[in-house]
Each structure stands twice: as structure tokens, then as C-alpha cells.
Design an enzyme around this catalytic site. Structure first.
Site, PDB file in Angstrom:
ATOM      1  CE  LYS A   2      22.978  28.940  12.326  1.00 22.28           C
ATOM      2  NZ  LYS A   2      24.787  29.251  11.731  1.00 22.28           N
ATOM      3  CE  LYS A  10      30.259  23.514  12.269  1.00 27.42           C
ATOM      4  NZ  LYS A  10      30.242  24.515  13.434  1.00 27.42           N
ATOM      5  CE  LYS A  32      30.810  27.707   7.657  1.00 28.56           C
ATOM      6  NZ  LYS A  32      30.349  28.773   8.411  1.00 28.56           N
TER       7      LYS A  32
HETATM    8  N1  AQP Z   1      27.507  20.986  16.335  1.00 31.76           N
HETATM    9  C1  AQP Z   1      27.894  22.342  16.642  1.00 31.76           C
HETATM   10  N2  AQP Z   1      28.409  21.349  18.726  1.00 31.76           N
HETATM   11  C2  AQP Z   1      27.497  22.127  19.436  1.00 31.76           C
HETATM   12  N3  AQP Z   1      28.135  23.557  19.069  1.00 31.76           N
HETATM   13  C3  AQP Z   1      28.259  24.238  18.200  1.00 31.76           C
HETATM   14  N4  AQP Z   1      27.800  25.298  17.428  1.00 31.76           N
HETATM   15  C4  AQP Z   1      27.095  25.218  15.612  1.00 31.76           C
HETATM   16  N5  AQP Z   1      28.034  23.614  15.727  1.00 31.76           N
HETATM   17  C5  AQP Z   1      28.008  23.230  16.572  1.00 31.76           C
HETATM   18  C6  AQP Z   1      27.705  26.361  18.319  1.00 31.76           C
HETATM   19  O1  AQP Z   1      27.208  27.454  17.286  1.00 31.76           O
HETATM   20  C7  AQP Z   1      27.133  29.002  17.869  1.00 31.76           C
HETATM   21  C8  AQP Z   1      27.089  29.846  16.597  1.00 31.76           C
HETATM   22  O2  AQP Z   1      27.456  29.103  15.759  1.00 31.76           O
HETATM   23  P1  AQP Z   1      27.586  30.405  14.710  1.00 31.76           P
HETATM   24  O3  AQP Z   1      26.565  31.099  13.813  1.00 31.76           O
HETATM   25  O4  AQP Z   1      28.713  31.466  14.672  1.00 31.76           O
HETATM   26  O5  AQP Z   1      28.542  29.234  13.283  1.00 31.76           O
HETATM   27  P2  AQP Z   1      28.644  27.713  13.070  1.00 31.76           P
HETATM   28  O6  AQP Z   1      30.449  27.249  14.537  1.00 31.76           O
HETATM   29  O7  AQP Z   1      29.187  28.134  11.562  1.00 31.76           O
HETATM   30  O8  AQP Z   1      27.463  27.374  13.062  1.00 31.76           O
HETATM   31  P3  AQP Z   1      26.818  26.294  12.230  1.00 31.76           P
HETATM   32  O9  AQP Z   1      25.838  26.207  12.322  1.00 31.76           O
HETATM   33  O10 AQP Z   1      27.596  25.599  11.748  1.00 31.76           O
HETATM   34  O11 AQP Z   1      26.443  27.264  11.132  1.00 31.76           O
HETATM   35  P4  AQP Z   1      26.574  27.196   9.189  1.00 31.76           P
HETATM   36  O12 AQP Z   1      26.134  25.929   8.932  1.00 31.76           O
HETATM   37  O13 AQP Z   1      26.769  28.838   8.535  1.00 31.76           O
HETATM   38  O14 AQP Z   1      28.027  27.587   9.259  1.00 31.76           O
HETATM   39  C9  AQP Z   1      29.110  29.036  18.426  1.00 31.76           C
HETATM   40  O15 AQP Z   1      29.288  28.819  19.646  1.00 31.76           O
HETATM   41  C10 AQP Z   1      28.806  27.533  17.786  1.00 31.76           C
HETATM   42  O16 AQP Z   1      30.486  26.580  18.375  1.00 31.76           O
END
Ligand code: AQP
Length: 334
Positions: A203, A200, A118
Site C-alpha cells: 500500500k 510484493k 523497509k
Molecule cells: N502483496 C500482498 N499479498 C498478500 N498479502 C499481503 N499482505 C500485505 N501485502 C500483501 C497482507 O496484508 C495484511 C496487512 O498488512 P500490513 O498492513 O500489516 O502490512 P504489510 O504486510 O507491510 O502490508 P503493505 O501493504 O506492504 O503495507 P506497507 O506498504 O505499509 O508496508 C498482512 O496480513 C499481510 O500479510
């Protein structure tokens, strides 16, 4: 501590309202919460404090917070037996995070992959919150004496540091925190980006590599049709074929078929037919969830009431742990 034999185990999990949640969040996290709710006391949080580690548009963050709660319910979580709340509504999260910051080492935070990723993606805003994100996450989990944390593979390292912080604290002050275990799904633990399948799905990625749970049917089908695949045309799960492996994982999650069954189903048919089937399977499943989502979202009073009541219930539990921590570290109470 309570007698384990009589105590129903606790599950804690959450998602950041940092964008429109993706099928990655759904398959890696939300979907797996559903079966757990029967067996455990579940606490589901919208982790808004975490989301400001990356700049957010305030009005959008507010809107997405309620939308995410509606999505939790639409995905099959029961509003009567679980606790749903918004992280910033329970001040104990920020309070415990501060204490735990003083029991977390700079070196261990520096090793966190999410911080490295990040800070590279947001090089103009490498703030201290981004660095201490795992400590806030440790506070979220430890406040509720959590037994199990269902997350995707990307959060495994954060669970490990949570355990390290807890055992360091317990080592000094006695048995204050329960040691949480990660619960990572067999299939769907890492859904990759459709455009860069070695990364990965996220969002906050707006380049077309993510399928949002809010995308309409045509958009979902189109995005999957355009997904990057590897050279060759055989639908076969194999080392290094990130694009096709990812689509097979997605298809498997949405249809319940295993890889051998999928390979057989698409034998001799090529990537085109396979992508079309994946698109339809995802669009059908997401479409059904969206119907429920729209009904929940329309009832603002219900959602506001649920998060208010949830915050009260969560605060009762959280404050119990926080008081114990304050006492242990030596804060004076009149
Ligand atoms: N690509 C993924 N595959 C499987 N699991 C995923 N998770 C996120 N991306 C994947 C799981 O979703 C839950 C919530 O995630 P989060 O919102 O706490 O943050 P994150 O992991 O940083 O998710 P994003 O989508 O990548 O958000 P941004 O873009 O804001 O950083 C967690 O249980 C995570 O494991």
C-alpha cells in the site's frame, strides 16, 4: 488456562493504516477473515502503532484509521460478533511489547526480511521501532491467547518469531502464552506489484504497481492493462513468469476459477484479452465493496462507537494476560 474443549478458538489479525489498502491486503488477509468469523472469536485491529515505524502525515493517519475500519466492515466482517478496535486505544499492546523486547534477541530481529526491505526503502529513517516491529506484533497476538493468525506470506516470518518469543517466555515462567498458528491462504498469499512482479504489492508503493481498494473503475482497468508481463503471449502459469502468474492469481481469486480453467478460457486469445478480463473482474468486485464502504464511512458516530466499545472489550482480555506477565516477571503490585 481454560479447558480447550469448552473454549472457542481466537483469531487475531490486523492491517496498518499506512496507506490505501491494496487488493494484496484484501486477497492475502481481509477476504480470508470473513469465513473465519463464523467459527472463531475474532479480534480485528487497526494497527496504528505499527504504522509510525515509517513517517506518516498525522491528519492522513487519523483519517485512514477510520477508513480502514469502514473497509473491514465493507469486506464482509460482522460488526456484532467480532471485536474491532484501534491498537493505540489499548495501552496493553505497547506495555507487553516492552516486556517482550527484553525476551527477544538482537540477532533474531536482524534476520527479519521486512526490516531489511523497509530499512533499504527508508534509509533516512531506520528507527528502532522498525527494528522491533515484530516484537509489537508478537504482543498483539499473544495478549489475546490467539490460536490462529490469518496473514499473507510476507508475515509468516513474524509469526515464527512470535512463536519463538512465546516459547522462550513460557520456558522460563510456565504456560503463560498460547502458541499461535499462522493461517495462510492457498491462493492469494502473495500478490505481486503490477510494475515489478518480483516484489510484493504494497500500500505504500505509489508508483502505479498497486491496485488500491479505493481506486475507481477506470484506474483499476488502466493499471491492469499496463501491468508488466513476460515475453510470449500465452496465458499459462509457469515457473519464472512472474507477471502473468500474478495476473492469473488475481483473476483466480476474484472469479473462483482455477489455473487450468483460466488457461482454457484464454487459449489462443493472448495477453491483451486476458488483461482486459482481469481488469473487469477486479473492478466489478472492488466496486461492490466500495458501495458498502461509502455507506459505512458516512456514519461516523457508528464507527466511533464501534471502535470505543471494541477497545473496552479488547482491553479486558488483554489486561488479563498483561497482569499475568507482570506477576510472572516479578513486578511488585501493592
Ligand atoms: N502483496 C500482498 N499479498 C498478500 N498479502 C499481503 N499482505 C500485505 N501485502 C500483501 C497482507 O496484508 C495484511 C496487512 O498488512 P500490513 O498492513 O500489516 O502490512 P504489510 O504486510 O507491510 O502490508 P503493505 O501493504 O506492504 O503495507 P506497507 O506498504 O505499509 O508496508 C498482512 O496480513 C499481510 O500479510
Amino acid at each position: 488456562m481454560e479447558n480447550t474443549a469448552e473454549r472457542k478458538k481466537i483469531v487475531f489479525s490486523g492491517v496498518q493504516p499506512s496507506g490505501q489498502i491494496t487488493i494484496g491486503n484484501y486477497l492475502g488477509a481481509l477476504r480470508n477473515w470473513v469465513p473465519l468469523q463464523k467459527e472463531y472469536n475474532c479480534i480485528f485491529c487497526v494497527v496504528d502503532l505499527h504504522s509510525i515505524t515509517v513517517r506518516q502525515v498525522p491528519a492522513e493517519l487519523r483519517r485512514r484509521t477510520r477508513e480502514l475500519l469502514a473497509m473491514y466492515l465493507a469486506c464482509g466482517l460482522d460488526d456484532e460478533n467480532n471485536i474491532f478496535f484501534v491498537q493505540s486505544h489499548v495501552p496493553a499492546h505497547a506495555e507487553l511489547a516492552w516486556v517482550l523486547n527484553c525476551y527477544t534477541m538482537f540477532g533474531e530481529l536482524s534476520r527479519m526480511t521486512q526490516f531489511k526491505d523497509k530499512s533499504a526503502a527508508h534509509s533516512d529513517n531506520v528507527n528502532a521501532g522498525l527494528f522491533t516491529y515484530p516484537v509489537l506484533m508478537a504482543a498483539d497476538i499473544l495478549l489475546y491467547q490467539t490460536d490462529l493468525v490469518p496473514v499473507g506470506q510476507d508475515q509468516k516470518q513474524h509469526l515464527e518469531i512470535t512463536r519463538d518469543i512465546a516459547s522462550r517466555f513460557n520456558g522460563i515462567y510456565g504456560d503463560v502464552f498460547r502458541m499461535p498458528e499462522p493461517y495462510i491462504p492457498q491462493v492469494g498469499q502473495k500478490i505481486a506489484s503490477l510494475t515489478e512482479p518480483e516484489k510484493k504489492m504494497s500500500k505504500s508503493d505509489t508508483s502505479g504497481g498497486s491496485v488500491s481498494m479505493f481506486d475507481d473503475r477506470d484506474t483499476i482497468i488502466r493499471k491492469i492493462k499496463r501491468a508488466v508481463t513476460d515475453s510470449g503471449s500465452e496465458v499459462r502459469y509457469a515457473e519464472g513468469k512472474h507477471g502473468i502468474n500474478n495476473l492469473m492469481t488475481i483473476y483466480s481469486c476474484f472469479t473462483g476459477r482455477n489455473f487450468a480453467e483460466i488457461e482454457k478460457e484464454f487459449e489462443g486469445l493472448g495477453y491483451g484479452a486476458f488483461k482486459e478480463a482481469v481488469g473487469l473482474a477486479v473492478a466489478d468486485a472492488v466496486g461492490k465493496i466500495q458501495e458498502k464502504y461509502n455507506a459505512y464511512l458516512a456514519d461516523k458516530d457508528f464507527l466511533d462507537g464501534l471502535m470505543k466499545q471494541g477497545a473496552e472489550r479488547a482491553a479486558l482480555l488483554a489486561n488479563r494476560t498483561l497482569s499475568k506477565v507482570y506477576k510472572k516477571v516479578g513486578f511488585y503490585r501493592p
